[in-house]
Write a protein that holds these residues in place. Structure first.
Motif, PDB file in Angstrom:
ATOM      1  N   ALA A  30      50.505  15.681  32.433  1.00 20.49           N
ATOM      2  CA  ALA A  30      49.052  15.511  32.438  1.00 20.49           C
ATOM      3  C   ALA A  30      48.533  15.953  31.080  1.00 20.49           C
ATOM      4  N   TRP A  31      47.740  15.099  30.478  1.00 23.96           N
ATOM      5  CA  TRP A  31      47.240  15.348  29.132  1.00 23.96           C
ATOM      6  C   TRP A  31      45.718  15.385  29.121  1.00 23.96           C
ATOM      7  N   GLU A  32      45.174  16.363  28.441  1.00 19.29           N
ATOM      8  CA  GLU A  32      43.752  16.387  28.118  1.00 19.29           C
ATOM      9  C   GLU A  32      43.692  16.246  26.610  1.00 19.29           C
ATOM     10  N   ASP A  33      43.304  15.071  26.170  1.00 14.40           N
ATOM     11  CA  ASP A  33      43.442  14.683  24.767  1.00 14.40           C
ATOM     12  C   ASP A  33      44.923  14.790  24.403  1.00 14.40           C
ATOM     13  N   ASP A  34      45.290  15.622  23.442  1.00 14.37           N
ATOM     14  CA  ASP A  34      46.702  15.739  23.070  1.00 14.37           C
ATOM     15  C   ASP A  34      47.321  17.045  23.567  1.00 14.37           C
ATOM     16  N   ARG A  35      46.662  17.710  24.508  1.00 12.16           N
ATOM     17  CA  ARG A  35      47.132  18.999  25.024  1.00 12.16           C
ATOM     18  C   ARG A  35      47.751  18.823  26.410  1.00 12.16           C
ATOM     19  N   LEU A  36      48.980  19.335  26.594  1.00  9.67           N
ATOM     20  CA  LEU A  36      49.653  19.288  27.880  1.00  9.67           C
ATOM     21  C   LEU A  36      48.969  20.276  28.822  1.00  9.67           C
TER      22      LEU A  36
ATOM     23  N   LEU B 201      59.689  19.586  41.798  1.00 14.93           N
ATOM     24  CA  LEU B 201      59.984  20.904  41.227  1.00 14.93           C
ATOM     25  C   LEU B 201      58.977  21.222  40.127  1.00 14.93           C
ATOM     26  N   ASP B 202      58.717  22.491  39.943  1.00 14.58           N
ATOM     27  CA  ASP B 202      57.967  22.984  38.776  1.00 14.58           C
ATOM     28  C   ASP B 202      56.559  22.417  38.630  1.00 14.58           C
ATOM     29  N   THR B 203      55.853  22.182  39.712  1.00 13.69           N
ATOM     30  CA  THR B 203      54.472  21.722  39.592  1.00 13.69           C
ATOM     31  C   THR B 203      53.653  22.826  38.942  1.00 13.69           C
ATOM     32  N   VAL B 204      53.005  22.506  37.834  1.00 10.02           N
ATOM     33  CA  VAL B 204      52.241  23.524  37.113  1.00 10.02           C
ATOM     34  C   VAL B 204      51.026  22.888  36.436  1.00 10.02           C
ATOM     35  N   VAL B 205      49.910  23.605  36.483  1.00  8.23           N
ATOM     36  CA  VAL B 205      48.663  23.170  35.851  1.00  8.23           C
ATOM     37  C   VAL B 205      48.122  24.339  35.044  1.00  8.23           C
ATOM     38  N   ALA B 206      47.641  24.061  33.846  1.00  7.62           N
ATOM     39  CA  ALA B 206      47.042  25.097  33.005  1.00  7.62           C
ATOM     40  C   ALA B 206      45.895  25.780  33.746  1.00  7.62           C
ATOM     41  N   GLN B 207      45.763  27.063  33.549  1.00  6.69           N
ATOM     42  CA  GLN B 207      44.754  27.853  34.257  1.00  6.69           C
ATOM     43  C   GLN B 207      43.365  27.220  34.177  1.00  6.69           C
ATOM     44  N   ARG B 208      42.952  26.815  32.999  1.00  5.03           N
ATOM     45  CA  ARG B 208      41.591  26.291  32.831  1.00  5.03           C
ATOM     46  C   ARG B 208      41.364  24.930  33.487  1.00  5.03           C
TER      47      ARG B 208
ATOM     48  N   MET C 246      35.851  16.276  31.164  1.00  3.94           N
ATOM     49  CA  MET C 246      37.281  16.443  31.130  1.00  3.94           C
ATOM     50  C   MET C 246      37.936  15.131  31.556  1.00  3.94           C
ATOM     51  N   THR C 247      38.617  14.473  30.634  1.00  2.00           N
ATOM     52  CA  THR C 247      39.376  13.271  30.948  1.00  2.00           C
ATOM     53  C   THR C 247      40.852  13.613  30.867  1.00  2.00           C
ATOM     54  N   ILE C 248      41.525  13.472  31.993  1.00  2.00           N
ATOM     55  CA  ILE C 248      42.950  13.760  32.080  1.00  2.00           C
ATOM     56  C   ILE C 248      43.689  12.447  32.254  1.00  2.00           C
ATOM     57  N   THR C 249      44.760  12.264  31.503  1.00  2.00           N
ATOM     58  CA  THR C 249      45.619  11.098  31.677  1.00  2.00           C
ATOM     59  C   THR C 249      46.980  11.583  32.177  1.00  2.00           C
ATOM     60  N   TYR C 250      47.643  10.733  32.943  1.00  2.00           N
ATOM     61  CA  TYR C 250      48.911  11.073  33.570  1.00  2.00           C
ATOM     62  C   TYR C 250      49.959  10.078  33.106  1.00  2.00           C
ATOM     63  N   GLU C 251      51.134  10.597  32.788  1.00  2.00           N
ATOM     64  CA  GLU C 251      52.175   9.747  32.222  1.00  2.00           C
ATOM     65  C   GLU C 251      53.514  10.023  32.904  1.00  2.00           C
ATOM     66  N   TRP C 252      54.033   9.029  33.614  1.00  2.00           N
ATOM     67  CA  TRP C 252      55.360   9.098  34.227  1.00  2.00           C
ATOM     68  C   TRP C 252      56.397   9.045  33.120  1.00  2.00           C
ATOM     69  N   ARG C 253      57.314   9.989  33.135  1.00  2.00           N
ATOM     70  CA  ARG C 253      58.372  10.120  32.122  1.00  2.00           C
ATOM     71  C   ARG C 253      57.779  10.200  30.713  1.00  2.00           C
ATOM     72  N   GLY C 254      56.693  10.953  30.609  1.00  2.00           N
ATOM     73  CA  GLY C 254      56.015  11.129  29.326  1.00  2.00           C
ATOM     74  C   GLY C 254      56.854  11.906  28.327  1.00  2.00           C
ATOM     75  N   ASP C 255      56.482  11.791  27.084  1.00  2.00           N
ATOM     76  CA  ASP C 255      57.167  12.513  26.014  1.00  2.00           C
ATOM     77  C   ASP C 255      56.938  14.012  26.209  1.00  2.00           C
ATOM     78  N   VAL C 256      58.013  14.765  26.271  1.00  2.00           N
ATOM     79  CA  VAL C 256      57.929  16.201  26.534  1.00  2.00           C
ATOM     80  C   VAL C 256      58.165  16.974  25.249  1.00  2.00           C
ATOM     81  N   ASP C 257      57.216  17.817  24.914  1.00  2.00           N
ATOM     82  CA  ASP C 257      57.361  18.747  23.797  1.00  2.00           C
ATOM     83  C   ASP C 257      57.849  20.065  24.391  1.00  2.00           C
ATOM     84  N   ASN C 258      59.062  20.476  24.041  1.00  2.00           N
ATOM     85  CA  ASN C 258      59.652  21.678  24.618  1.00  2.00           C
ATOM     86  C   ASN C 258      58.758  22.901  24.470  1.00  2.00           C
ATOM     87  N   SER C 259      58.186  23.091  23.306  1.00  2.00           N
ATOM     88  CA  SER C 259      57.344  24.261  23.067  1.00  2.00           C
ATOM     89  C   SER C 259      56.116  24.267  23.976  1.00  2.00           C
TER      90      SER C 259
END
Length: 131
Positions: A47-53, A70-77, A1-14
Motif C-alpha cells: 500500500a502506497w501513499e504517494d511514494d511512501r510504503l 502473513l505479516d499484515t501491517v499498516v503504518a501507525q498514521r 489521503m490517496t492510497i494505491t495498492y499493488e499486487w507483487r509490488g516493488d519491495v524496498d527492503n529498508s
C-alpha cells in the motif's frame, strides 16, 4: 489521503523493515524481503501513499489451492482508515486470480474483529504446535 495498492509490488527492503518494526514493535531489522518473497510467496500487496510504503501483506502458499496471509501491517498514521482491509482484499483477489480456492489466516485474539468483521474471514477448527 490517496492510497494505491499493488499486487507483487516493488519491495524496498529498508522501507519494509522500518514498517515491519513499527507495526510489530521490534527493532528495525535487515531482512532481505525481496529474496524471501521471491522464494516463498505467491504474492504480496504493498500500500502506497504517494511514494511512501504505508501497508503490506504477504501471501505464502502451498503451491496449489491454499494461500496464507502473513505479516499484515499498516503504518501507525494510516490505521483505522480501511487500509488493512483493503490490503487483505487485494491479496484475496491476487490469490483468486492465481487459482487458489482458500485463503487462511492465523491471528492473535485482539485481531479477531479485524479479520472476521472487516476482512470477511470465518472461524474454522485449526491446530498449532509451538516449536
Amino acid at each position: 489521503m490517496t492510497i494505491t495498492y499493488e499486487w507483487r509490488g516493488d519491495v524496498d527492503n529498508s522501507a519494509l523493515n522500518k514498517l515491519h518494526a513499527e507495526g510489530f514493535d521490534h527493532p528495525v531489522g535487515q531482512t532481505d524481503w525481496r529474496a524471501r518473497l521471491q522464494r516463498h510467496s505467491l504474492g504480496w500487496v504493498c500500500a502506497w501513499e504517494d511514494d511512501r510504503l504505508v501497508g503490506f501483506v504477504n501471501v505464502a502458499w502451498d503451491g496449489g489451492v491454499h494461500a496464507f496471509v502473513l505479516d499484515t501491517v499498516v503504518a501507525q498514521r494510516n490505521r483505522s482508515n480501511g487500509v488493512g482491509a483493503a490490503l487483505v482484499k487485494a491479496a484475496a483477489e491476487g490469490c483468486r486470480a492465481a487459482g487458489c480456492e482458500w485463503l487462511h489466516v492465523d491471528f492473535e485474539e485482539h485481531l479477531r474483529s479485524f479479520y472476521f468483521d472487516a476482512c470477511g474471514f470465518r472461524g474454522t477448527a485449526a491446530g498449532l504446535i509451538a516449536l
